[in-house]
Design an enzyme around this catalytic site. Structure first.
Site, PDB file in Angstrom:
ATOM      1  N   SER A   1       0.861  -1.179   0.000  1.00  0.00           N
ATOM      2  CA  SER A   1       0.000   0.000   0.000  1.00  0.00           C
ATOM      3  C   SER A   1       0.901   1.234   0.000  1.00  0.00           C
ATOM      4  CB  SER A   1      -0.897  -0.026   1.247  1.00  0.00           C
ATOM      5  OG  SER A   1      -1.623   1.174   1.361  1.00  0.00           O
TER       6      SER A   1
ATOM      7  N   LYS B   1      -1.159  -0.942  -4.393  1.00  0.00           N
ATOM      8  CA  LYS B   1      -2.319  -0.101  -4.070  1.00  0.00           C
ATOM      9  C   LYS B   1      -1.803   1.305  -3.861  1.00  0.00           C
ATOM     10  CE  LYS B   1      -4.787   0.421   0.307  1.00  0.00           C
ATOM     11  NZ  LYS B   1      -5.542  -0.317   1.345  1.00  0.00           N
TER      12      LYS B   1
ATOM     13  N   LYS C   1      -2.797   5.281  -2.601  1.00  0.00           N
ATOM     14  CA  LYS C   1      -3.767   6.109  -1.882  1.00  0.00           C
ATOM     15  C   LYS C   1      -4.131   7.295  -2.768  1.00  0.00           C
ATOM     16  CE  LYS C   1      -3.915   3.984   2.161  1.00  0.00           C
ATOM     17  NZ  LYS C   1      -5.168   3.535   2.778  1.00  0.00           N
TER      18      LYS C   1
ATOM     19  N   ASP D   1      -7.143   3.451  -3.112  1.00  0.00           N
ATOM     20  CA  ASP D   1      -7.865   3.548  -1.832  1.00  0.00           C
ATOM     21  C   ASP D   1      -8.054   5.024  -1.485  1.00  0.00           C
ATOM     22  OD1 ASP D   1      -8.954   3.272   0.674  1.00  0.00           O
ATOM     23  OD2 ASP D   1      -7.251   2.186   1.564  1.00  0.00           O
TER      24      ASP D   1
ATOM     25  N   GLU E   1     -11.168   1.248  -3.531  1.00  0.00           N
ATOM     26  CA  GLU E   1     -11.464   1.007  -2.118  1.00  0.00           C
ATOM     27  C   GLU E   1     -12.051   2.247  -1.437  1.00  0.00           C
ATOM     28  OE1 GLU E   1      -8.049  -0.636  -0.171  1.00  0.00           O
ATOM     29  OE2 GLU E   1      -8.905  -0.478   1.843  1.00  0.00           O
TER      30      GLU E   1
ATOM     31  N   ASP F   1     -13.985  -0.888   2.969  1.00  0.00           N
ATOM     32  CA  ASP F   1     -13.074  -1.077   4.111  1.00  0.00           C
ATOM     33  C   ASP F   1     -13.776  -0.477   5.332  1.00  0.00           C
ATOM     34  OD1 ASP F   1     -11.110  -0.769   6.066  1.00  0.00           O
ATOM     35  OD2 ASP F   1      -9.599   0.124   4.778  1.00  0.00           O
TER      36      ASP F   1
ATOM     37  N   LYS G   1     -10.427  -6.525   7.973  1.00  0.00           N
ATOM     38  CA  LYS G   1      -9.436  -6.187   9.003  1.00  0.00           C
ATOM     39  C   LYS G   1     -10.034  -6.640  10.331  1.00  0.00           C
ATOM     40  CE  LYS G   1      -7.618  -1.987   6.799  1.00  0.00           C
ATOM     41  NZ  LYS G   1      -7.659  -0.507   6.801  1.00  0.00           N
TER      42      LYS G   1
ATOM     43  N   GLY H   1      -4.516  -3.943   6.090  1.00  0.00           N
ATOM     44  CA  GLY H   1      -3.477  -3.769   7.093  1.00  0.00           C
ATOM     45  C   GLY H   1      -3.585  -2.413   7.767  1.00  0.00           C
TER      46      GLY H   1
END
Ligand code: OSB
Ligand code: MG
Length: 355
Positions: A123, A149, A151, A176, A201, A226, A250, A278
């Protein structure tokens, strides 16, 4: 604990992580758990401060001197405490570690995992520029991560994702947003649908399952939830509302590994793929994530990277390394299969509370 590099998301920038490590003693054995709350309430309303308060004043007094039979019994005992899933999950993790040590079984065995190693990705936080991002991604790809991934946030979305996609036409790529958009931003988000992403996400508000349904209707790319999935019930709502096509699991956000397994099972029945998220965990929380990700319906690579992606020095003696096939080995030892590096723990400890 200082991170090897700053981690920036739509809700802020972290240069180090404040962690709550939980040690539970019973029958001469010790179990460790990690509460994944952060210093600031950016991802979730809980913080390290609220977690310590809930642990000290509510959860621990319920458990002290009590015989806890299993995870279901634990969940039942703390069911009168509304919310505060991250605090509860930290204790449940420590109880699983304790149970595994007593029964001489690994967490993977206890949870019903079926794999020796799990597929992982990395990530990548928001970088100073799109150019910088491409360089950072190239570095991780060079290290062997087969899924990336990135952000995103308003102003740093389509351009960033497109730049990475241009440079890596075939890599498994996902984004995400950490709840940074609303449905009004549809026109801004829509170009992401052309980038052949694995998933998008949590684009919308953390408590808004219904608007994610409206967004998913207009996207080819799977929406993944998420923040919105805070219990098995919420997973059912999302499935029934067609609010997403993938769920990020998670254990912390869900209130414990037992709840994470329930969401896993629910999604398996609904043919909804899941993957393991995570929270920049230490070796303790990472061991828990790796074991969880060994369950059969974890069909997409997890946000579980090698220890050196997070910390130059961890608090566990064992470190996680990336295999050449972009996997990480599932620990085999009893419980979490990890031991504490006492010197490192002392070095990083800000405070200790014994109850
Ligand atoms: O949204 O998945 C998230 C880290 C902290 C809080 C929220 C998230 C994340 C990550 C990092 O994406 C995943 C990791 O631990 O590598
Ligand atoms: Mg996320």
């Amino acid at each position: 604990m200082p991170l090897v590099s700053p981690f920036e998301t739509s809700f802020g920038r972290e240069t180090d992580r404040e962690c709550v490590l939980i040690e539970v003693k019973s029958e001469g054995l010790t179990g460790y758990g990690e509460c994944v709350a952060t210093r600031d309430p950016g991802y979730n309303y809980e913080t390290t401060g609220t977690a310590i308060h809930i642990l000290k004043d509510f959860i621990v007094p319920i458990l002290l001197g009590r015989d806890v039979k299993d995870a279901a019994d634990f969940q039942n005992l703390v069911s009168g405490i509304r919310g505060h899933c991250l605090a509860k999950a930290g204790v449940e993790m420590a109880l699983w570690d304790l149970l595994g040590r007593r029964e001489n079984k690994s967490l993977r065995e206890l949870l019903g995992g079926v794999r020796d190693k799990v597929e992982v990705g990395v990530s990548v936080g928001i970088q100073p520029s799109a150019q910088n991002l491409v360089k950072t991604v190239a570095d991780y790809v060079g290290q062997g991560y087969a899924r990336i991934k990135i952000k995103i946030k308003p102003g740093r979305d389509v351009e960033d994702a497109s730049a990475v996609r241009r440079e890596f036409p075939n890599i498994r790529l996902q984004v995400d947003a950490n709840s940074a958009y609303s449905l009004d931003d549809f026109q801004v988000l829509k170009p992401l649908d052309e980038l052949n992403l694995l998933l998008i996400e949590q684009p919308l508000f953390e408590d808004d399952i219904w608007d994610h349904h409206k967004l998913q209707e207009q996207f080819q790319t799977p929406i993944c939830l998420d923040e919105s999935i805070v219990s098995p019930r919420h997973a059912r709502y999302a499935i029934e509302m067609n609010a997403c096509r993938v769920i990020n699991i998670k254990a912390g956000r869900l209130g414990g590994l037992s709840q994470a397994v329930m969401v896993h099972d629910l999604c398996r029945e609904a043919s909804m793929p899941v993957w393991c998220g995570g929270m920049l965990e230490t070796g303790i929380g990472r061991a828990s994530n790796v074991a969880l990700a060994s369950l059969p319906n974890f069909g997409l690579p997890g946000d579980i990277s090698a220890s050196d992606r997070y910390y130059a020095r961890d608090i566990t003696n064992e470190r996680f390394a990336l295999n050449s096939d972009s996997t990480i080995d599932v620990p085999r030892g009893a419980g979490l299969g990890m031991t504490i590096d006492k010197d490192a723990l002392r070095k990083f400890s800000l405070a200790t509370l014994s109850i």
